[in-house]
Design a protein around this motif. Structure first.
Motif, short mmCIF file in Angstrom:
data_model
loop_
_atom_site.label_atom_id
_atom_site.label_comp_id
_atom_site.label_asym_id
_atom_site.label_seq_id
_atom_site.Cartn_x
_atom_site.Cartn_y
_atom_site.Cartn_z
N THR A 258 -58.99 -5.19 134.94
CA THR A 258 -60.24 -4.90 134.26
C THR A 258 -60.79 -6.18 133.62
OG1 THR A 258 -59.20 -2.83 133.67
CG2 THR A 258 -61.31 -3.29 132.63
N LYS A 259 -59.89 -6.90 132.95
CA LYS A 259 -60.30 -8.11 132.24
C LYS A 259 -60.78 -9.20 133.22
CE LYS A 259 -57.32 -9.95 129.48
NZ LYS A 259 -56.39 -10.30 128.40
N ASN A 260 -60.06 -9.36 134.33
CA ASN A 260 -60.45 -10.37 135.31
C ASN A 260 -61.85 -10.10 135.84
OD1 ASN A 260 -58.12 -11.83 135.07
ND2 ASN A 260 -57.10 -10.87 136.81
N LEU A 261 -62.14 -8.84 136.04
CA LEU A 261 -63.44 -8.46 136.55
C LEU A 261 -64.52 -8.79 135.52
CD1 LEU A 261 -64.28 -7.08 139.20
CD2 LEU A 261 -64.49 -4.94 137.92
N ALA A 262 -64.25 -8.46 134.27
CA ALA A 262 -65.20 -8.75 133.19
C ALA A 262 -65.43 -10.25 133.06
CB ALA A 262 -64.67 -8.18 131.88
N LYS A 263 -64.35 -11.04 133.14
CA LYS A 263 -64.47 -12.50 133.02
C LYS A 263 -65.25 -13.07 134.20
CE LYS A 263 -60.23 -13.49 130.52
NZ LYS A 263 -58.89 -14.06 130.69
N TYR A 264 -65.04 -12.49 135.37
CA TYR A 264 -65.73 -12.93 136.57
C TYR A 264 -67.24 -12.83 136.36
CZ TYR A 264 -67.38 -12.75 141.43
OH TYR A 264 -68.06 -12.97 142.60
N PHE A 265 -67.69 -11.72 135.80
CA PHE A 265 -69.13 -11.54 135.56
C PHE A 265 -69.62 -12.43 134.42
CE2 PHE A 265 -68.40 -7.56 137.97
CZ PHE A 265 -69.32 -7.81 138.96
N LEU A 266 -68.79 -12.61 133.39
CA LEU A 266 -69.16 -13.52 132.29
C LEU A 266 -69.37 -14.94 132.81
CD1 LEU A 266 -67.06 -12.87 129.06
CD2 LEU A 266 -69.52 -13.22 129.22
N ASN A 267 -68.47 -15.37 133.70
CA ASN A 267 -68.58 -16.71 134.29
C ASN A 267 -69.88 -16.87 135.06
OD1 ASN A 267 -66.56 -18.55 133.66
ND2 ASN A 267 -65.07 -17.57 135.00
N ILE A 268 -70.24 -15.84 135.80
CA ILE A 268 -71.48 -15.88 136.57
C ILE A 268 -72.67 -15.97 135.62
CG2 ILE A 268 -73.01 -14.48 138.03
CD1 ILE A 268 -70.57 -13.51 139.51
N ILE A 269 -72.65 -15.16 134.59
CA ILE A 269 -73.77 -15.16 133.63
C ILE A 269 -73.89 -16.52 132.97
CG2 ILE A 269 -74.57 -14.17 131.43
CD1 ILE A 269 -73.11 -11.53 132.40
N ARG A 270 -72.75 -17.08 132.55
CA ARG A 270 -72.77 -18.37 131.84
C ARG A 270 -73.18 -19.52 132.73
NH1 ARG A 270 -67.76 -17.70 127.70
NH2 ARG A 270 -68.88 -16.24 126.38
N SER A 271 -72.88 -19.44 134.02
CA SER A 271 -73.24 -20.57 134.88
C SER A 271 -74.63 -20.32 135.47
CB SER A 271 -72.20 -20.78 135.97
OG SER A 271 -72.13 -19.64 136.77
#
Ligand SMILES: [Zn+2]
Length: 271
Positions: A258-271
């Motif tokens: 769950t966390k990896n998925l959330a971080k994956y989207f956060l990374n996309i948003i931040r970049s």
């Protein structure tokens, strides 16, 4: 099943048989050995899991470094005392910036000013148990600022600290392996746990080669067996992710996914 205490022991046996020394981070900073391993433990939560790690190492005559947070899910005086008794190093896993930044009216500099006071207070709390000389940052992915913000305005050496892995390890010499996301090649999903300087070509090649080749702990063991591991390695363990009991093991698996998925989207948003 990977990330069990059985696998953990197998890893330590293998490294010990291959004549690596084991140094605490403090020892490494003071006098690094040529062939050496630093076992770093970020005690994010479930401190008794860390105690198990400390006991296993003690049976093998090995020392490690344990970084405790100040929050109640990590800071357990009984566990800290026991780990000290077993001869390990204790350090501070600081997150003082995330703890004070809740007030949106504060500027970055004001946040740092509040946070350094808290850092000093919390460090002294931990020093009741051990003469703490090293620290490492707790990555708070949801926080506005990185916890290392403190060191933009202040110097930890003024607080009797001699080492912070992010600043005091030359990662072109030392291989950094972390179990973040319960896999060894999880760097790409970690936002605040990145230490590799990806712009330095030698480092990049070596790091990419190693990190991509390790998913399971057994991948590290077999690489060690074929004598292809570098001489200096820092391992970062999050002992709460390691257990022999099936139910908590599965819970951690679900949580990590769950966390990896959330971080994956956060990374996309931040970049
Ligand atoms: Zn942490």
């Amino acid at each position: 099943m990977d990330f069990t205490l059985k696998t953990y022991k197998a890893l330590l046996y293998k490294l010990q048989n291959l004549n690596y020394s084991f140094q605490t981070f403090q020892e490494y900073i003071n006098s690094p050995k040529d062939r050496t391993i630093i076992l770093r433990h970020d005690v994010d939560k479930l401190p008794f899991n860390s105690l198990q790690f400390a006991e296993i190492q003690n049976e093998l005559g090995i020392k490690g470094s344990y970084y405790f947070r100040i929050v109640s899910e990590s800071f357990n005086p009984v566990v800290i005392e026991k780990i000290v008794e077993l001869g390990h190093e204790i350090g501070y896993h600081y997150e003082d910036v995330s703890l004070v930044e809740k007030n949106p009216k504060l500027t970055e500099k004001e946040v740092a000013k509040e946070a350094i006071k808290l850092f000093d207070k919390n460090l002294n709390e931990l020093r009741k148990f051990f003469p703490v000389k090293t620290i490492c940052m707790h990555g708070s992915p949801l926080s506005r600022y990185d916890n290392k913000l403190l060191w933009k305005y202040y110097n930890y050496k003024d607080y009797g600290i001699i080492g912070e892995p992010y600043f005091d390890i030359d990662f072109s010499k030392v291989l950094y392996l972390t179990d973040t996301g319960r896999r060894w090649n999880g760097e790409k999903v970690s936002i605040r746990d990145k230490v590799f300087n990806l712009s330095a070509p030698i480092t990049k090649e070596a790091n990419t080669r190693y990190i991509q080749s390790f998913k399971k702990t057994h991948d590290i063991i077999s690489t060690a067996e074929s004598k292809n591991l570098p001489n200096q390695i820092m391992f970062t363990f999050h002992p709460q992710r390691w257990t022999d009991r099936l139910f908590p093991w599965i819970l951690e698996l679900i949580w990590q996914n769950t966390k990896n998925l959330a971080k994956y989207f956060l990374n996309i948003i931040r970049s």
